[in-house]
Scaffold this active site. Structure first.
Site, PDB file in Angstrom:
ATOM      1  N   ASN A   1     -22.061  35.863  13.104  1.00 47.02           N
ATOM      2  CA  ASN A   1     -21.042  34.826  12.864  1.00 47.02           C
ATOM      3  C   ASN A   1     -20.516  34.117  14.097  1.00 47.02           C
ATOM      4  O   ASN A   1     -19.423  33.549  14.047  1.00 47.02           O
ATOM      5  CB  ASN A   1     -19.840  35.410  12.087  1.00 47.02           C
ATOM      6  CG  ASN A   1     -20.260  35.999  10.766  1.00 47.02           C
ATOM      7  OD1 ASN A   1     -20.962  35.353  10.009  1.00 47.02           O
ATOM      8  ND2 ASN A   1     -19.850  37.224  10.494  1.00 47.02           N
TER       9      ASN A   1
ATOM     10  N   ASP B   1     -22.404  44.334  20.664  1.00 49.18           N
ATOM     11  CA  ASP B   1     -22.238  43.663  19.363  1.00 49.18           C
ATOM     12  C   ASP B   1     -23.498  42.909  18.939  1.00 49.18           C
ATOM     13  O   ASP B   1     -23.460  42.087  18.026  1.00 49.18           O
ATOM     14  CB  ASP B   1     -21.022  42.731  19.325  1.00 49.18           C
ATOM     15  CG  ASP B   1     -20.681  42.305  17.901  1.00 49.18           C
ATOM     16  OD1 ASP B   1     -20.836  43.122  16.984  1.00 49.18           O
ATOM     17  OD2 ASP B   1     -20.291  41.132  17.693  1.00 49.18           O
TER      18      ASP B   1
ATOM     19  N   HIS C   1     -25.566  46.355  15.743  1.00 49.48           N
ATOM     20  CA  HIS C   1     -25.923  46.375  14.315  1.00 49.48           C
ATOM     21  C   HIS C   1     -27.429  46.183  14.151  1.00 49.48           C
ATOM     22  O   HIS C   1     -28.103  45.701  15.064  1.00 49.48           O
ATOM     23  CB  HIS C   1     -25.253  45.208  13.569  1.00 49.48           C
ATOM     24  CG  HIS C   1     -23.786  45.039  13.806  1.00 49.48           C
ATOM     25  ND1 HIS C   1     -22.830  45.825  13.196  1.00 49.48           N
ATOM     26  CD2 HIS C   1     -23.096  44.158  14.577  1.00 49.48           C
ATOM     27  CE1 HIS C   1     -21.623  45.426  13.575  1.00 49.48           C
ATOM     28  NE2 HIS C   1     -21.758  44.427  14.420  1.00 49.48           N
TER      29      HIS C   1
ATOM     30  N   HIS D   1     -21.558  49.688  20.206  1.00 49.95           N
ATOM     31  CA  HIS D   1     -21.308  48.825  19.041  1.00 49.95           C
ATOM     32  C   HIS D   1     -22.437  47.806  18.923  1.00 49.95           C
ATOM     33  O   HIS D   1     -22.501  46.840  19.687  1.00 49.95           O
ATOM     34  CB  HIS D   1     -19.959  48.099  19.138  1.00 49.95           C
ATOM     35  CG  HIS D   1     -19.629  47.325  17.898  1.00 49.95           C
ATOM     36  ND1 HIS D   1     -18.755  47.781  16.931  1.00 49.95           N
ATOM     37  CD2 HIS D   1     -20.082  46.127  17.431  1.00 49.95           C
ATOM     38  CE1 HIS D   1     -18.669  46.906  15.944  1.00 49.95           C
ATOM     39  NE2 HIS D   1     -19.474  45.880  16.232  1.00 49.95           N
TER      40      HIS D   1
ATOM     41  N   HIS E   1     -13.265  45.686  18.875  1.00 51.18           N
ATOM     42  CA  HIS E   1     -13.027  44.417  19.573  1.00 51.18           C
ATOM     43  C   HIS E   1     -11.549  44.192  19.907  1.00 51.18           C
ATOM     44  O   HIS E   1     -10.986  43.124  19.669  1.00 51.18           O
ATOM     45  CB  HIS E   1     -13.592  43.256  18.749  1.00 51.18           C
ATOM     46  CG  HIS E   1     -14.960  43.533  18.164  1.00 51.18           C
ATOM     47  ND1 HIS E   1     -15.897  44.328  18.800  1.00 51.18           N
ATOM     48  CD2 HIS E   1     -15.549  43.153  16.989  1.00 51.18           C
ATOM     49  CE1 HIS E   1     -16.993  44.411  18.041  1.00 51.18           C
ATOM     50  NE2 HIS E   1     -16.805  43.717  16.943  1.00 51.18           N
TER      51      HIS E   1
ATOM     52  N   TYR F   1     -11.518  47.457  11.819  1.00 49.95           N
ATOM     53  CA  TYR F   1     -11.680  46.082  12.308  1.00 49.95           C
ATOM     54  C   TYR F   1     -10.628  45.226  11.614  1.00 49.95           C
ATOM     55  O   TYR F   1     -10.568  45.193  10.373  1.00 49.95           O
ATOM     56  CB  TYR F   1     -13.095  45.583  11.994  1.00 49.95           C
ATOM     57  CG  TYR F   1     -13.471  44.285  12.686  1.00 49.95           C
ATOM     58  CD1 TYR F   1     -12.873  43.897  13.885  1.00 49.95           C
ATOM     59  CD2 TYR F   1     -14.448  43.437  12.155  1.00 49.95           C
ATOM     60  CE1 TYR F   1     -13.240  42.711  14.517  1.00 49.95           C
ATOM     61  CE2 TYR F   1     -14.823  42.252  12.791  1.00 49.95           C
ATOM     62  CZ  TYR F   1     -14.214  41.895  13.965  1.00 49.95           C
ATOM     63  OH  TYR F   1     -14.561  40.716  14.599  1.00 49.95           O
TER      64      TYR F   1
ATOM     65  N   ARG G   1     -12.358  37.291   6.158  1.00 48.99           N
ATOM     66  CA  ARG G   1     -13.547  36.449   6.012  1.00 48.99           C
ATOM     67  C   ARG G   1     -14.812  37.290   5.856  1.00 48.99           C
ATOM     68  O   ARG G   1     -15.886  36.761   5.579  1.00 48.99           O
ATOM     69  CB  ARG G   1     -13.685  35.485   7.192  1.00 48.99           C
ATOM     70  CG  ARG G   1     -14.049  36.136   8.477  1.00 48.99           C
ATOM     71  CD  ARG G   1     -14.114  35.186   9.666  1.00 48.99           C
ATOM     72  NE  ARG G   1     -13.960  35.944  10.884  1.00 48.99           N
ATOM     73  CZ  ARG G   1     -14.938  36.612  11.483  1.00 48.99           C
ATOM     74  NH1 ARG G   1     -16.155  36.575  11.014  1.00 48.99           N
ATOM     75  NH2 ARG G   1     -14.699  37.317  12.588  1.00 48.99           N
TER      76      ARG G   1
ATOM     77  N   TYR H   1     -21.800  36.545   4.396  1.00 49.06           N
ATOM     78  CA  TYR H   1     -22.705  35.710   5.196  1.00 49.06           C
ATOM     79  C   TYR H   1     -24.115  36.262   5.047  1.00 49.06           C
ATOM     80  O   TYR H   1     -24.298  37.425   4.682  1.00 49.06           O
ATOM     81  CB  TYR H   1     -22.287  35.700   6.675  1.00 49.06           C
ATOM     82  CG  TYR H   1     -22.367  37.055   7.360  1.00 49.06           C
ATOM     83  CD1 TYR H   1     -23.543  37.509   7.945  1.00 49.06           C
ATOM     84  CD2 TYR H   1     -21.259  37.909   7.403  1.00 49.06           C
ATOM     85  CE1 TYR H   1     -23.619  38.755   8.555  1.00 49.06           C
ATOM     86  CE2 TYR H   1     -21.327  39.152   8.010  1.00 49.06           C
ATOM     87  CZ  TYR H   1     -22.516  39.567   8.584  1.00 49.06           C
ATOM     88  OH  TYR H   1     -22.592  40.804   9.171  1.00 49.06           O
TER      89      TYR H   1
ATOM     90  N   ARG I   1     -16.475  52.925   8.650  1.00 43.47           N
ATOM     91  CA  ARG I   1     -15.794  51.717   9.093  1.00 43.47           C
ATOM     92  C   ARG I   1     -14.949  51.165   7.970  1.00 43.47           C
ATOM     93  O   ARG I   1     -15.433  50.989   6.843  1.00 43.47           O
ATOM     94  CB  ARG I   1     -16.838  50.683   9.501  1.00 43.47           C
ATOM     95  CG  ARG I   1     -16.263  49.487  10.222  1.00 43.47           C
ATOM     96  CD  ARG I   1     -17.378  48.501  10.527  1.00 43.47           C
ATOM     97  NE  ARG I   1     -17.012  47.571  11.600  1.00 43.47           N
ATOM     98  CZ  ARG I   1     -17.602  46.403  11.796  1.00 43.47           C
ATOM     99  NH1 ARG I   1     -18.598  46.020  11.013  1.00 43.47           N
ATOM    100  NH2 ARG I   1     -17.216  45.615  12.767  1.00 43.47           N
TER     101      ARG I   1
HETATM  102  O1  LIG Z   1     -16.466  39.151  13.686  1.00 43.22           O
HETATM  103  C1  LIG Z   1     -17.486  39.277  12.952  1.00 43.22           C
HETATM  104  O2  LIG Z   1     -17.946  38.361  12.267  1.00 43.22           O
HETATM  105  C2  LIG Z   1     -18.121  40.603  12.877  1.00 43.22           C
HETATM  106  C3  LIG Z   1     -18.830  40.936  11.729  1.00 43.22           C
HETATM  107  C4  LIG Z   1     -19.319  42.201  11.593  1.00 43.22           C
HETATM  108  C5  LIG Z   1     -19.958  42.647  10.361  1.00 43.22           C
HETATM  109  O3  LIG Z   1     -20.259  41.793   9.531  1.00 43.22           O
HETATM  110  O4  LIG Z   1     -20.120  43.866  10.217  1.00 43.22           O
HETATM  111  O5  LIG Z   1     -19.192  43.105  12.584  1.00 43.22           O
HETATM  112  C6  LIG Z   1     -18.576  42.798  13.766  1.00 43.22           C
HETATM  113  O6  LIG Z   1     -18.500  43.694  14.627  1.00 43.22           O
HETATM  114  C7  LIG Z   1     -18.018  41.520  13.914  1.00 43.22           C
END
Ligand SMILES: O=C(O)c1cc(C(=O)O)oc(=O)c1
Length: 305
Positions: free
Chosen positions: A263, A258, A34, A32, A182, A158, A131, A50, A125
């Site tokens: 954030n 992650d 990005h 996991h 998570h 998620y 948020r 964001y 996903r």
């Molecule tokens: O908790 C988060 O802010 C977050 C955001 C993102 C996303 O913006 O994709 O991905 C994640 O795994 C966790």
């Protein structure tokens, strides 16, 4: 110069992570992570909630090598909406060492899905964290799930723990493996043996297509200590939750850094120390082999299993 301005208070990823003390098993997968942009090449989505710093594929691959991972699973970040170009570009540039998880809308064509597959995408996903995204109707998600099931992909979800009761019906009808990001975001001030986390464990117990990423202690922890300044016993309050899942479902757990940690508000962990967190939740070599190698390979590189 980027035309984007980072969200106020944005924390950039740690520039000099330590080397982990944990010797990762050969073939370990960071399942996991990005990429963000770079925005000049891959602009962030208009509908994003964001605006991050840049976090390029080269920087991700350098981190992979520094930490001792062999492969990555790159999950589409919400700041890119359903424009998967940055993630796809990273997968293609990885020489087979990265797979991807995309975000698609109901209007995605069969041809686009096929192109994503060729680039290395193996899942979509669905995000329910308010948020981060606007709500997508469940009938649209169901339709997408049925289409990607035919490609042998899975669904990554998620959500916040408090929303699990409302989402239960939808999750338990998905026709694919379902991978929970998570740990379903437990409130770790509540007991790991209490009813709220119990409901999540029940989901995994009753549905053997549900998998769990035992990731993001830095996001879930309330008491730390933070994975900074050489701390190798970090995030003690998250350990009982992750360890319960790893021990109860050793063949259906994944782990990821992650990176670049979107954030986070109070600190940015040292990714090397974050890797050392794994020893606390998967204390034996056998559990580490499943968590870091065998399970992610089965899901993302089944041809190598
Ligand atoms: O908790 C988060 O802010 C977050 C955001 C993102 C996303 O913006 O994709 O991905 C994640 O795994 C966790």
């Amino acid at each position: 110069m980027s035309i984007f301005h980072k969200s106020p208070g944005w924390l950039d990823w740690h520039p000099w992570p330590e080397k982990p003390r944990l010797a990762l098993p050969p073939g370990a997968v960071d399942a996991h992570c990005h990429v963000f942009g770079p925005a000049a090449e891959f602009p962030f989505a208009v509908e994003r909630k964001y605006t991050p710093c840049d976090a390029s594929k080269q920087q991700l691959f350098a981190l992979r090598d520094h930490l001792g991972f062999s492969r990555n699973v790159i999950v589409q970040a919400t700041c890119h909406g359903a424009d998967n170009r940055a993630m796809v570009d990273a997968c293609k540039a990885s020489a087979g060492k990265a797979r991807g998880v995309a975000t698609v809308r109901r209007n995605v064509s069969d041809r686009e899905l096929k192109e994503l597959h060729l680039a290395g995408v193996r899942g979509v996903r669905f995000n329910f964290v308010k948020r981060l995204v606007d709500v997508t109707p469940q009938d649209e998600l169901q339709e997408i799930a049925e289409r990607i099931a035919e490609l042998g992909w899975h669904v990554v979800v998620y959500f916040e723990a408090e929303d699990l009761p409302d989402l239960w019906h939808f999750f338990t009808r998905l026709p694919t493996p379902v991978v929970v990001d998570h740990m379903g975001r437990p409130d770790v001030s509540k007991p790991a043996h209490g009813p709220e986390f119990g409901l999540f464990l029940q989901l995994m117990q009753e549905h053997d297509n549900v998998w769990c990423k035992v990731s993001c202690p830095e996001r879930l922890s309330l008491t730390g200590p933070q994975a900074l300044h050489g701390e190798r016993q970090a995030y003690q309050d998250v350990v009982p939750f992750a360890r319960r899942v790893v021990e109860a479902f050793p063949t259906r757990v994944l782990w990821g850094t992650d990176w670049p940690h979107p954030n986070l508000k109070d600190h940015m962990p040292d990714d090397g120390l974050l890797v050392d967190f794994i020893s606390q939740i998967a204390p034996t070599q056998a559990l580490q082999q499943l968590l870091l190698v065998d399970n992610p390979i089965r899901l993302y590189w089944p041809e190598d299993a």
